[in-house]
Design an enzyme around this catalytic site. Structure first.
Site, PDB file in Angstrom:
ATOM      1  N   ASP A 683       0.829  -1.200   0.000  1.00 46.28           N
ATOM      2  CA  ASP A 683       0.000   0.000   0.000  1.00 46.28           C
ATOM      3  C   ASP A 683       0.870   1.259   0.000  1.00 46.28           C
ATOM      4  OD1 ASP A 683      -2.704   1.293   0.361  1.00 46.28           O
ATOM      5  OD2 ASP A 683      -1.693   2.031   2.149  1.00 46.28           O
ATOM      6  N   LYS A 687       1.314   4.274  -3.055  1.00 46.63           N
ATOM      7  CA  LYS A 687       1.254   5.718  -2.814  1.00 46.63           C
ATOM      8  C   LYS A 687       2.550   6.401  -3.245  1.00 46.63           C
ATOM      9  CE  LYS A 687      -1.991   5.108   1.008  1.00 46.63           C
ATOM     10  NZ  LYS A 687      -2.204   5.161   2.468  1.00 46.63           N
TER      11      LYS A 687
END
Length: 824
Positions: A683, A687
């Site tokens: 994750d 980003k």
């Protein structure tokens, strides 16, 4: 004196004729003096044409149609006229019918139906209907007389569309009607030449008859009664939000009618226009509604809209004549248009480049082949000499016209119009605008007609207050989706009152169901309605339905983490639909697809907003974009981008078991159901990729060098319980890391770093002089080191996760997109 005209739909049956008679009775009780014009019963003209065509083709089934014709009129007469008077009417109708039968028999024998004969055949529609209506009124004690317009309206012998001798006709009309105080029930559409042969007045002939009566009698008003509430802003069959226009000038009405509004036909109202007689368009089935007033003078208070309406004509062909031999040569245009006029080819739209290299014009599709033949012949020598190219033809096009006298007073209407079309992916093939600025006409593909009408109507008639309207389509009603709906419901009134934004939720879906409502779904009960009324759905069907449903500028909101939905973003953007989403899959997918989305959004003039992909509601992406746009150079980005990992390492101390801290985070909802999704660092890597791309680095997810937080054994554990067992067995390793950090008065932080085109993510031990040292709870922090923010980097810090802040970020994107809809 008033003149009232009732169309075929108004007199289609006995019940509808009863309604007409009630209207006339109310006028009579009011003391009004008036004359009446009626069309044939609805559909009868088509029946007469069909009978004649069959008879000319030796098809004896015309006799069956004739029996239907007779029965329909006799049934209406019996329903309208009392038993003691019906015998006289039946005899008259039978005489009419026998004459018609003989006429059709003649057509059958000679196998031909000339225009002259057809005019006589068609006259039986109006003559029969008006005779029945006059007799029905007499039966009710109303002083009415049947008036066959052939006795008062005189024309030349251009059968099918005869030219009226106004001077003679006006004299006859005036003498006939003013010599009697009866209510004259007059046949529309038909007339006669000087010798008494029956003629017809062409398209809109009954309106023309009424306008001739109004002109001859210097009527105070002409009322056209039909089956709609006046002239509407656009076609209600295509745009459900169409509404009645209260007032139109003569010029606006002419333009609206020319470009597809079928309530009136421009040439037919000319007699009323010449005498400056106000025209009302009223609804027979809603007689108390005021309808539309058409007049020379318009009340400025009621004429405050930028445009009055948008109309469309389909079945159009665009023909282009071009070539270097046209440049600077006088007379080319004259030759072109004279040649077409000589063959009675009607040109609907013309546009010519200032270079004189080409002339484009639009004609009805049925005349396109003939137009090409005419041009090939006229410019044969120039084509052979390669000075002019052979004319080109494009079919399956339509003309849309935006109409309104106020356009000449307001700059930017055309820009706003074509901007909204371009944003929605509508390709405009040709444009024409007169110097009067009364009409902007443009051509689009026929398949874009409905969407274009919706777009233009929503842009200029968003609501009765002309506020911009945002049509929302929400996919996903989990934590973030539900929270977004709650925030929308709470702020709906504020947005309308303070910001002038109207939010309308038109579509909603979860993984199994979908719900659409053109009038809008009540936001505060949207989820309940979806569960109770929703249809079975999947991703593809929801997106297809959304594309078909969009009334104009619309926003697709993806509040899921679904990879399959993100694969559909390109289709959505290509249709001119904005996207805002916290789903970070698309923005961190392969570079080629990401570039495609950014390019599509730019080309279509729509927004692809993903502010909440990084930092939830924190203004991370917008700040980074502003830095880049203003010319700052991004040197380095360091960031704690996972609220989950931030919480874990803010909670983890040498006195605690790392496995137990992760277990506690899971129990409190900070992690995914399987914490390995957070501990893998994927994750954070996604980003980081998003930030790197915005900073100007092309990269893929695999380019992020992730220092693993878990051992292979923990990562490969069979299930979550097994994972925790492995993690607990490795507590000593994590304990050593935290002990080492605490010994140096440092803290552990999982930091993503972007520098010199390199991306990494891993656990770091930071001291008190590092901005990440002071992080608390589940906060995110992003540190930008740039040329401007070099010695003291720019820091953004705050909650980087949570439904409320994420939904608020999406909400802010919606508001920014909706604000772009504001009218010029």
């Amino acid at each position: 004196m008033k003149v009232l005209k009732f169309g075929g739909s108004s007199v289609a049956s006995a019940g509808r004729i009863e309604g007409v008679i009630k209207i006339l009775e109310s006028y009579k009780k009011r003391g009004d003096r008036f004359a009446v014009v009626c069309s044939a019963l609805g559909g009868i003209t088509d029946v007469l044409i069909a009978m004649s065509t069959k008879a000319a083709s030796a098809d004896e089934s015309y006799l069956t149609d004739l029996e239907d014709f007779k029965l329909r009129h006799l049934t209406a007469a019996k329903a309208l006229i009392s038993d003691d008077k019906i015998s006289e009417v039946e005899q008259a109708l039978e005489k009419h019918n026998q004459t018609l039968r003989n006429l059709l028999q003649g057509i059958f024998l000679v196998r031909e139906a000339s225009k002259r004969t057809m005019d006589y055949v068609l006259s039986f529609g109006e003559r029969t209907s008006n005779y029945i209506i006059a007799k029905a009124m007499q039966d009710r004690g109303i002083h009415a007389e049947y008036l066959d317009a052939r006795t008062v309206i005189k024309t030349n012998t251009d059968f099918g569309a005869a030219t009226v001798d106004k001077k003679t006709s006006y004299k006859l009309i005036k003498e006939c009607i003013e010599s009697s105080d009866a209510i004259h029930i007059t046949t529309g559409f038909i007339a006669s030449d000087r010798s008494g042969l029956t003629t017809t007045l062409g398209r809109g002939g009954s309106d023309y008859t009424a306008a001739l009566l109004a002109g001859a009698l210097d009527a105070e008003v002409l009322e056209i009664w039909t089956d709609v509430d006046g002239v509407l802003t656009t076609d209600p069959r295509k745009v459900e939000d169409a509404f009645t226009i209260k007032q139109l000038s003569y010029s606006e009405a002419m333009e609206m009618s020319h470009f597809g509004a079928k309530v009136i036909y421009p040439p037919t109202i000319q007699p009323a226009l010449e005498k400056e007689i106000p025209i009302y368009i009223k609804n027979t089935f809603n007689p108390d509604f005021i309808g539309t007033k058409i007049d020379k003078q318009i009340d400025p208070v009621k004429n405050d809209r930028k445009i009055k309406g948008v109309s469309a004509i389909k079945d159009i062909s665009l023909i282009t004549l071009e070539g270097t031999g046209m440049i600077g040569i006088p007379g080319i245009a004259a030759r072109l248009f004279n040649a077409l006029a000589a063959h009675k080819i009607n040109i609907i739209l013309i546009t010519q480049a200032s270079s004189e290299h080409s002339i484009c014009f639009a004609v009805n599709k049925v005349q396109a082949s003939k137009a090409l033949e005419v041009l090939d012949t006229e410019f044969e020598k120039e084509i052979e000499a390669n000075k002019i190219n052979a004319p080109k033809r494009e079919d399956e096009l339509a003309i849309l016209a935006v109409i309104g006298e106020n356009m000449r007073n307001i700059p930017g209407i055309a820009g706003h119009l074509f901007s909204c079309l371009g944003q929605s992916g509508v390709n405009v093939r040709a444009i024409a605008q007169g110097s009067s600025e009364l009409n902007i006409s443009f051509m689009v593909s026929e398949q874009d007609v409905t969407s274009s009408l919706k777009l233009v109507h929503n842009t200029f008639f968003a609501t009765s207050e002309d506020k911009p309207s945002a049509s929302l389509y929400l996919m996903g009603v989990g934590l973030i989706g539900k929270e977004l709906l709650a925030q929308l419901a709470k702020q709906k009134a504020y947005l309308e009152d303070k910001l002038g934004l109207v939010i309308k939720l038109r579509g909603l879906a979860n993984s199994k169901k979908k719900l659409f409502a053109k009038e809008g779904i009540a936001i505060d009960t949207a989820v309940e309605q979806l569960l109770a009324k929703g249809e079975a759905s999947n991703i593809s069907s929801f997106i297809e339905d959304m594309i078909d449903d969009t009334p104009g500028p619309s926003i697709f909101i993806d509040c899921t983490a679904n990879k399959e939905i993100s694969k559909e973003y390109h289709r959505i953007l290509a249709k001119g639909i904005h996207i805002t989403t916290p789903n970070k899959v698309a923005a961190s997918s392969d570079q080629q697809y990401y570039n495609q989305l950014i390019t599509l959004a730019k080309d279509k003039g729509v927004d692809y907003r993903y502010e909440t992909n990084v930092g939830a509601g924190l203004p991370v992406i917008s700040v980074l974009e502003d830095l880049k746009d203003t010319g700052d150079q991004i040197l380095k980005i360091e960031a704690v981008l996972s609220g989950t990992l931030s919480y874990i390492f803010n909670t983890f101390t040498a006195a605690k078991s790392f496995a137990k801290v992760v277990q506690q985070a899971k129990e409190q909802g900070y992690t995914e159901p399987d914490p390995r999704e957070d501990l893998s660092g994927t994750d954070v890597a996604r980003k980081a990729v998003i930030l790197a791309r915005l900073a100007g680095t092309d990269c893929e997810l695999d380019d992020v060098n992730i220092t693993a937080l878990m051992s292979d054994a923990a990562s490969d554990a069979e299930d979550v319980d097994s994972f925790f067992q492995v993690l607990q067995s490795e507590d000593q390793n994590y304990g050593e890391l935290i002990q080492e950090a605490e010994a140096k008065d440092e803290k552990l932080r999982f930091i993503a770093t972007i520098e010199n085109g390199k991306l990494s993510a891993g656990l770091q031990s930071v001291g008190a002089d590092n901005p990440f040292y002071g992080l608390q709870g589940s906060d995110n922090m992003i540190v930008f080191t740039t040329e401007r923010y070099h010695d003291r980097p720019l820091v953004i810090k705050g909650p980087g996760a949570g439904a409320a802040v994420t939904a608020a970020g999406v909400f802010a994107d919606i508001i920014q997109i909706a604000k772009s809809y504001r009218h010029v």
